[in-house]
Design an enzyme around this catalytic site. Structure first.
Site, PDB file in Angstrom:
ATOM      1  N   HIS A  43     124.995 -79.981 -45.748  1.00 27.92           N
ATOM      2  CA  HIS A  43     125.608 -79.056 -46.776  1.00 27.92           C
ATOM      3  C   HIS A  43     126.952 -78.523 -46.146  1.00 27.92           C
ATOM      4  O   HIS A  43     126.903 -77.217 -46.368  1.00 27.92           O
ATOM      5  CB  HIS A  43     124.885 -78.288 -47.580  1.00 27.92           C
ATOM      6  CG  HIS A  43     123.640 -79.073 -48.370  1.00 27.92           C
ATOM      7  ND1 HIS A  43     122.687 -79.448 -47.512  1.00 27.92           N
ATOM      8  CD2 HIS A  43     123.419 -79.361 -49.514  1.00 27.92           C
ATOM      9  CE1 HIS A  43     121.641 -79.972 -48.517  1.00 27.92           C
ATOM     10  NE2 HIS A  43     122.147 -79.911 -49.546  1.00 27.92           N
ATOM     11  N   SER A  46     128.734 -76.275 -48.916  1.00 25.58           N
ATOM     12  CA  SER A  46     128.312 -74.956 -49.272  1.00 25.58           C
ATOM     13  C   SER A  46     128.374 -74.034 -48.073  1.00 25.58           C
ATOM     14  O   SER A  46     128.140 -72.728 -48.282  1.00 25.58           O
ATOM     15  CB  SER A  46     126.977 -75.110 -49.758  1.00 25.58           C
ATOM     16  OG  SER A  46     126.718 -76.317 -50.706  1.00 25.58           O
ATOM     17  N   HIS A  83     120.452 -74.323 -47.779  1.00 25.15           N
ATOM     18  CA  HIS A  83     120.968 -75.515 -47.451  1.00 25.15           C
ATOM     19  C   HIS A  83     122.236 -75.124 -46.720  1.00 25.15           C
ATOM     20  O   HIS A  83     122.852 -76.059 -45.964  1.00 25.15           O
ATOM     21  CB  HIS A  83     121.172 -76.269 -48.721  1.00 25.15           C
ATOM     22  CG  HIS A  83     122.080 -75.488 -49.677  1.00 25.15           C
ATOM     23  ND1 HIS A  83     121.356 -74.730 -50.585  1.00 25.15           N
ATOM     24  CD2 HIS A  83     123.199 -75.600 -50.329  1.00 25.15           C
ATOM     25  CE1 HIS A  83     122.210 -74.157 -51.593  1.00 25.15           C
ATOM     26  NE2 HIS A  83     123.461 -74.716 -51.306  1.00 25.15           N
ATOM     27  N   LEU A 132     115.101 -72.966 -53.785  1.00 26.78           N
ATOM     28  CA  LEU A 132     115.871 -72.104 -54.169  1.00 26.78           C
ATOM     29  C   LEU A 132     115.236 -70.686 -54.886  1.00 26.78           C
ATOM     30  O   LEU A 132     114.152 -70.954 -55.484  1.00 26.78           O
ATOM     31  CB  LEU A 132     116.936 -72.677 -54.905  1.00 26.78           C
ATOM     32  CG  LEU A 132     117.859 -73.554 -54.172  1.00 26.78           C
ATOM     33  CD1 LEU A 132     119.130 -74.131 -55.259  1.00 26.78           C
ATOM     34  CD2 LEU A 132     118.896 -72.611 -53.089  1.00 26.78           C
ATOM     35  N   ASN A 192     130.357 -70.241 -55.840  1.00 27.52           N
ATOM     36  CA  ASN A 192     131.335 -71.319 -55.666  1.00 27.52           C
ATOM     37  C   ASN A 192     131.420 -72.427 -56.643  1.00 27.52           C
ATOM     38  O   ASN A 192     132.298 -73.246 -56.650  1.00 27.52           O
ATOM     39  CB  ASN A 192     131.095 -71.991 -54.331  1.00 27.52           C
ATOM     40  CG  ASN A 192     129.799 -72.720 -54.363  1.00 27.52           C
ATOM     41  OD1 ASN A 192     129.176 -73.119 -55.294  1.00 27.52           O
ATOM     42  ND2 ASN A 192     129.236 -73.122 -53.029  1.00 27.52           N
ATOM     43  N   HIS A 268     128.447 -81.832 -52.916  1.00 31.22           N
ATOM     44  CA  HIS A 268     127.493 -81.178 -52.577  1.00 31.22           C
ATOM     45  C   HIS A 268     126.477 -82.048 -51.840  1.00 31.22           C
ATOM     46  O   HIS A 268     126.260 -83.143 -51.857  1.00 31.22           O
ATOM     47  CB  HIS A 268     126.629 -80.790 -53.666  1.00 31.22           C
ATOM     48  CG  HIS A 268     125.500 -79.930 -53.532  1.00 31.22           C
ATOM     49  ND1 HIS A 268     125.388 -78.646 -53.347  1.00 31.22           N
ATOM     50  CD2 HIS A 268     124.082 -80.236 -53.029  1.00 31.22           C
ATOM     51  CE1 HIS A 268     124.317 -77.852 -53.102  1.00 31.22           C
ATOM     52  NE2 HIS A 268     123.608 -78.940 -53.114  1.00 31.22           N
ATOM     53  N   GLU A 373     104.476 -62.848 -60.915  1.00 30.81           N
ATOM     54  CA  GLU A 373     103.470 -63.039 -59.785  1.00 30.81           C
ATOM     55  C   GLU A 373     104.222 -63.975 -58.623  1.00 30.81           C
ATOM     56  O   GLU A 373     103.673 -63.844 -57.514  1.00 30.81           O
ATOM     57  CB  GLU A 373     102.478 -64.341 -60.446  1.00 30.81           C
ATOM     58  CG  GLU A 373     101.377 -63.654 -61.266  1.00 30.81           C
ATOM     59  CD  GLU A 373     101.929 -63.512 -62.659  1.00 30.81           C
ATOM     60  OE1 GLU A 373     102.941 -63.612 -62.941  1.00 30.81           O
ATOM     61  OE2 GLU A 373     100.931 -63.065 -63.437  1.00 30.81           O
TER      62      GLU A 373
END
Lengths: 633, 633
Positions: A43, A46, A83, A132, A192, A268, A373
């Protein structure tokens, strides 16, 4: 070339510093492109968007002794947007801990420690990221340790992507960071504008992000993520506020530095083709060899140290006394409070799980995570990064299912966390199926490094809770709501990977295998079978993973492989599955195994009614055992 | 007594209406106490706090034809705080659909439909709740259907607790509700300050809640939740805004109406003792028998109706052509767009999963949920409530693990949703273990009503995707990242519960069982074994649950129960577990089964390297098969 930053000039970046930061950012860009193009995947775009942010962080704010990754006062740097690993590894090259060849030629290659997403095989990586919305929650655990336990001034810096701000877990994290006044935490969001599949939900609506961050109690600083001085000022400010976490919202451009694809969708997770990479690197000034030295933190030691002399005195119970295993957990974890590294985390049910009893004896190592949780598990992972022994507990259904991806990633991180899930199975009774964990054993068995325990009485629970503290991995103990008789004396030992055999006779015709509540049903069934002239032994399979395969095989040899396995869990992947997997290639003749698990969707009712309706009560065990024995009579 | 509300006077509550609302609220309180005290369990205090809110909603705002729960234009009433079931059931008594005896004498009893937490066995309950933070996300799905598909003016009213606002999923839901301008959604938050275990995180900080709600794009209305006129005004306003969801933040008092325990900690989830209940009921004026008639909605039909004549033409491929099963999913789901009820939901990876191809042909039935997988599943559940056929897809690791509690509850709801998880297993290659689903099969098999499919080539994938649309339950299809040869012709059928046998000969000495990517490894292994003089058949176990037990048993009879089961999944609870569970009591002699699953923690690398390192490549299958055959030679 080597240079140094000093803390005195932080936030007052001058021409010389600006120039250095620019050169470092450029090198990070070039290196991010180089390694990903060489790998043919990754990536880079990114990474490019966040290169300026990370250059300034590295040069002027991160306090880290790269020669000693285990220095207790080192800052923490977590890439929640995992990433962007090309950028992270390029930073490692810039500080000299990863070489040119390793970076460019091994990234994403089989056998390399520079994996596609950061992994803790690297000594500077605290937790595996790549799912993520987890890095920031994990950092909350690190910062809880820093502020309340270690009492050291290290700071956690977390690079987040903008796409991951759509994960609810990010807001659980910011909320808890603010609640616990974690001024030692800074999230840097690389806004971005473009996700994997197109524009993000909020694109460059920086004020909307800021409003959210502030509403959740953190300080928001909106900056141009390519303005080096502005970055420097924001990061200085971030560290200056001891009582409030900061979220730096940096407006950036995806692929910044490669004009032909800047802010363009469709780039991406794609390496630049070789020709484009060459053009881009040339335009950026080519490969450079800048090596920088970051500030190193003052030496220091955590306020809490392990105490090898601490003696845990577990509670004792009388045989026959009726005690819920969740109550035994509460008593045992309270006894473990004498060990300075044990920490307990609750999901706002500590009065029911009995985790709250730890708070009574040791409030300073008890953290309430409320009903979130995901953050409960992430906090445990973060605490484990700092060497603590976290026990997280809630109802089993919510403890395992709700944060299952966090548990999965704890396994990928090879973090050491302990989970205690109470109120498992139909046994809970009137609250109904929404509260019944009936899939937790299957889910937990499939987690890398997991250990799955399910004791049936108070002493075995207490012994296993104590053992858990010294057991690595993602260690799960399943506990029961209701009170059942104590069957073991205080001297009995419960090694992980073991089991207990009851009522063994050389002429046993069948073995009844249970754990937790069903062990009591098995014992009742064996009694009834004995009266009917069918000798049956009972196995308490308190350790479901690892499992005592040798004893199972010995048992099969005695009972002509007649087994009834019974569990308060759906029949897929649970205890029955574990037993059958263990016997797949055993030299024990034809199997005659009946698996009894919960049939269909349970309802509300009394525990005994529900165990019976689910087909896992003593009556059903007796019937299954009889059928096995009679079939071969 | 029967009375009626009319829409005209909504929001202008006068003395007479106030009196009636007060009497209704009082009856709801009395009934909530009665049923829970009789049951000896339940959450009366959490019901008492919301009684005024629900009385006004029922009398003046909810449009519902109780005689016809399936009326397409009925509003939806979802108790996200499912533990307030005494209140919900008391409302049902007030509208005459649940009788006095059923309410008071069956609540939480075995066999009653008035379970501890609301269950869809009741025709007025859309989804099972009781796992906090799920009712509101589910309602987002209902409202997506209302606004964009049904195009009907029904409204969803969701009663939330304040504790559950700590769940990130609530914020995913509010965010998506605002993004999709769901003016047809109102959340009513019963801010009673006390959770199960003590004060909530924000207690009565109403402005903080409001700030959060507004930051996430919804309208916040802060009211006194015991002021009937204020409630009425807020609910009127809530319905008046077609383009924005509303969150009514009602400051309430837990146990309101029973002064001796009002706002007192320690009374969560506890029935009032009999004497206290009697005192409280007497003070409230005793048992009453008020029956009310709610407004009924205008008749109407959803804009989208099923089209039985729609003919799905699945794509075709040539034998040997290399196609990724994820690509076949994209092609098949696009072909399914001719069926008007099929809806596709994406987690911002539609370009990788190929779900995005549906958007190209049918943008009006495609919903982007961005990176919020909990809301992804909840939206599917909500759409299923409205009779749609939702397909939710993402990478398997994130699709199953992240929202696993939502999937669990979809099973408890017996909702019909379809899940397609791509990029499963070590086969994904360079991205590394954070992206590899290696526990999804185990987790999914243990879900009530689940179906688990794992096709190996494009035509079988396409056929199964088409079949999924007509299959009830929580139906999961696992897809592979890489491209592999097509092995089936277009006429081949793939019934759920079936399997395919390759290379069968009467003298086969061993069977190799795979699914998805490992099927190709099995075929290669069989080829190699044949060359070595060991005839081996291969079973494509594309349907893992249900599983074709009969064929497995027949296979064992032929191969002397020599099986090699191989899966790109951890060895616990997956395909190997499913096979072994199925054979537990089969009359097939001693088993000689080798289970090959992923060993240890995978790394980054090329797919072939990783399959081999995991111990699941053709080479390992050959070795395992040889060992089995030679052991008995």
């Amino acid at each position: 070339m080597t240079t140094n930053n000093t803390q005195s000039d932080v936030g007052t970046m001058t021409g010389e510093h600006l120039d250095l930061a620019h050169r470092l950012a450029t090198q990070l860009r070039v290196d991010s492109i180089r390694c990903s193009t060489q790998a043919g995947s990754g990536h880079p775009t990114s990474s490019l968007s966040a290169a300026d942010l990370m250059a300034v962080l590295l040069l002027r704010h991160l306090r880290y002794d790269w020669a000693n990754a285990h220095q207790a006062t080192n800052d923490h740097l977590i890439f929640s947007k995992g990433h962007a690993s090309p950028l992270l590894y390029s930073m490692y090259r810039a500080v000299g801990v990863v070489g040119e060849d390793e970076l460019v030629n091994t990234y994403r290659q089989f056998g390399s420690r520079l994996e596609g997403h950061p992994m803790p095989i690297l000594p500077w990586v605290d937790v595996a990221t790549g799912s993520l919305g987890q890095g920031l929650p994990d950092a909350v655990g690190v910062c809880l340790a820093g502020k309340y336990l270690d009492k050291l001034p290290y700071h956690a810096w977390v690079l987040c992507g903008d796409s991951e701000l759509a994960e609810g877990s990010i807001w659980e994290a910011i909320d808890k960071a603010a609640y616990y006044k974690l001024g030692n935490l800074t999230a840097i969001v690389d806004v971005n504008r473009l996700g994997q599949n197109g524009p993000t939900e909020l694109q460059w609506e920086m004020e909307k992000y800021a409003k959210r961050v502030e509403a959740f109690g953190a300080r928001a600083l909106v900056i141009d993520g390519h303005n080096l001085a502005a970055i420097d000022a924001a990061l200085s400010e971030a560290r200056s506020n001891p009582e409030q976490p900061t979220v730096v919202l940096a407006r950036t451009i995806k692929a910044k530095g490669v004009p032909e694809i800047e802010d363009k969708n469709g780039w991406h997770g794609k390496a630049l083709p070789k020709d484009m990479a060459e053009r881009a690197i040339a335009a950026l000034g080519g490969v450079t060899d800048l090596t920088i030295t970051t500030a190193t933190p003052d030496a220091g030691a955590p306020a809490i140290q392990a105490d090898p002399s601490a003696t845990v005195t577990l509670p004792v119970w009388d045989i026959g006394e009726k005690v819920a295993t969740r109550a035994a957990f509460g008593a045992a974890i309270s006894a473990l409070a004498v060990r300075p590294k044990v920490v307990v985390l609750d999901g706002e049910v500590g009065n029911s799980t009995h985790a709250g009893e730890f708070k009574d004896v040791c409030p300073e190592r008890f953290f309430e995570m409320f009903i979130s949780e995901q953050q409960l598990i992430a906090s445990a992972v973060g605490l484990s990064v700092r060497g603590y022994i976290p026990f997280a507990s809630s109802f089993a259904a919510f403890l395992i299912a709700r944060p299952y991806d966090f548990i999965r990633m704890a396994g990928v991180s090879e973090a050491n966390i302990r989970l205690v899930g109470t109120h498992a199975g139909v046994e809970i009774g009137q609250d109904g199926p929404s509260q019944m964990a009936l899939e937790d054993i299957a889910a937990m068995r499939a987690i890398h490094t997991s250990v799955v325990l399910y004791p049936s009485d108070a002493p075995s629970t207490a012994a296993l809770v104590a053992t858990m503290a010294d057991t690595d991995g993602v260690v799960y103990l399943r506990a029961t709501r209701g009170a059942y008789p104590v069957i073991y004396g205080p001297e009995e030992e419960f090694p992980i990977g073991g089991c207990k055999i009851h009522r063994a006779e050389p002429n046993d015709q069948v073995a009844l295998i249970g754990a937790g509540v069903t062990l009591h049903e098995c014992l009742a069934a064996a009694e009834e079978l004995a009266e009917a002239g069918i000798p049956a032994r009972v196995i308490d399979l308190y350790s479901i993973k690892p499992l005592d395969r040798d004893t199972l095989i010995d048992t099969c040899r005695i009972t002509n492989s007649r087994l009834v396995v019974v569990e308060d869990h759906y029949p897929q992947g649970g205890i029955g599955g574990a037993v059958m997997e263990a016997l797949a290639d055993a030299d024990i003749g034809q199997l005659h195994v009946t698996l009894l698990g919960v049939k269909g969707l349970p309802v509300s009712g009394q525990p005994a009614e529900l165990l019976d309706a689910a087909g896992i009560s003593a009556r059903h065990i007796v019937a299954a055992a009889r059928k096995l024995v009679e079939a071969q009579a």
